[in-house]
Design a protein around this motif. Structure first.
Motif, PDB file in Angstrom:
ATOM      1  N   GLU A 185      53.560-102.752   5.995  1.00  0.00           N
ATOM      2  CA  GLU A 185      53.641-102.189   7.342  1.00  0.00           C
ATOM      3  C   GLU A 185      54.404-103.170   8.238  1.00  0.00           C
ATOM      4  O   GLU A 185      54.035-104.347   8.343  1.00  0.00           O
ATOM      5  N   VAL A 186      55.461-102.694   8.864  1.00  0.00           N
ATOM      6  CA  VAL A 186      56.292-103.532   9.730  1.00  0.00           C
ATOM      7  C   VAL A 186      56.143-103.059  11.164  1.00  0.00           C
ATOM      8  O   VAL A 186      56.313-101.870  11.458  1.00  0.00           O
ATOM      9  N   THR A 187      55.809-103.984  12.064  1.00  0.00           N
ATOM     10  CA  THR A 187      55.679-103.677  13.490  1.00  0.00           C
ATOM     11  C   THR A 187      56.445-104.726  14.288  1.00  0.00           C
ATOM     12  O   THR A 187      57.015-105.668  13.734  1.00  0.00           O
ATOM     13  N   ALA A 188      56.444-104.561  15.598  1.00  0.00           N
ATOM     14  CA  ALA A 188      57.113-105.528  16.460  1.00  0.00           C
ATOM     15  C   ALA A 188      56.468-106.909  16.357  1.00  0.00           C
ATOM     16  O   ALA A 188      57.096-107.932  16.640  1.00  0.00           O
ATOM     17  N   ALA A 189      55.209-106.951  15.933  1.00  0.00           N
ATOM     18  CA  ALA A 189      54.494-108.226  15.830  1.00  0.00           C
ATOM     19  C   ALA A 189      54.702-108.909  14.484  1.00  0.00           C
ATOM     20  O   ALA A 189      54.297-110.054  14.308  1.00  0.00           O
TER      21      ALA A 189
ATOM     22  N   TRP B 190      54.745-108.313   9.926  1.00  0.00           N
ATOM     23  CA  TRP B 190      54.478-107.415   8.806  1.00  0.00           C
ATOM     24  C   TRP B 190      53.186-107.815   8.120  1.00  0.00           C
ATOM     25  O   TRP B 190      52.716-108.940   8.250  1.00  0.00           O
ATOM     26  N   ARG B 191      52.628-106.867   7.385  1.00  0.00           N
ATOM     27  CA  ARG B 191      51.434-107.124   6.596  1.00  0.00           C
ATOM     28  C   ARG B 191      51.390-106.134   5.433  1.00  0.00           C
ATOM     29  O   ARG B 191      51.952-105.033   5.517  1.00  0.00           O
TER      30      ARG B 191
END
Length: 212
Positions: free
Chosen positions: A11-15, A17-18
């Protein structure tokens, strides 16, 4: 990978990835798809430099293209890898594709028609053709359209009047000894890298290369 890891995703977000153990969305698994490399924190794209046979001044083009391949939307440039025999064109192409879209048929020969090209685009993220020697006009035009996004229509099998419609926009990798493209529309979309022959003293066994 063990069976339990087949359904993980990143999962990639502005904060950042995980790794997500139970992704909330469904993914389509086309035939030939292989697991992506396990992501590791703290890495650097510069670590890839030792595994690609290009000059220092062309490395930024390679790195930029690789980063662009991972974008969720296009348009995408077409990567043209040129070099004499013994310059590791095929290996270079596989290295780039395997990082983004590993597949049991990582590199393919020239498609027979537009239908084959579109099917390759629907069943994989990266379209990669190996050892091209010239290119028919229809393929050059079709690749140019695929890189920026295009709709294709073809007669549905076993019917006379029904039509199958496809929309494809994909990153493309082409390699060959000579000129892999000559028509202006495709050349305008291309990033060209020039590989030099690898001297014998710098060659590595294939199994050792991929292990490293």
């Amino acid at each position: 990978f063990p069976y339990t890891t087949l359904f993980r995703s990143v999962e990639v977000t502005a904060a950042g990835w995980r790794v997500v153990e139970e992704p909330p969305v469904y993914f389509r698994r086309a035939p030939g798809m292989l697991p992506l490399p396990e992501p590791v924190r703290g890495g650097s794209l510069s670590e890839l430099r030792q595994f690609v046979n290009i000059e220092a001044e062309e490395w930024p083009l390679c790195a930029g293209y690789l980063a662009g391949m991972a974008r969720p939307t296009g348009p995408y440039p077409v990567l043209g890898i040129l070099g004499e025999q013994g310059s590791a064109k095929t290996t270079f192409s596989l290295v780039l594709r395997n990082l983004i879209d590993p597949n049991t048929a990582g590199l393919r020969s020239t498609p027979r028609d537009v239908r084959d090209l579109v099917i390759a685009g629907k069943n994989g993220w990266v379209i990669a053709y190996d050892n091209l020697s010239g290119m028919p006009d229809w393929l050059s035009d079709a690749l140019a359209r695929v890189s920026t996004g295009a709709g294709f229509g073809t007669r549905m099998l076993h019917t006379d009047s029904d039509e199958a419609l496809f929309y494809v926009r994909r990153p493309i990798i082409l390699n060959g000894i000579g000129e892999v493209a000559s028509r202006a529309d495709l050349l305008d979309r291309m990033v060209l890298l020039h590989l030099q022959p690898i001297p014998d003293e710098r060659r590595r066994e294939e199994a050792a290369f991929w292990r490293e």
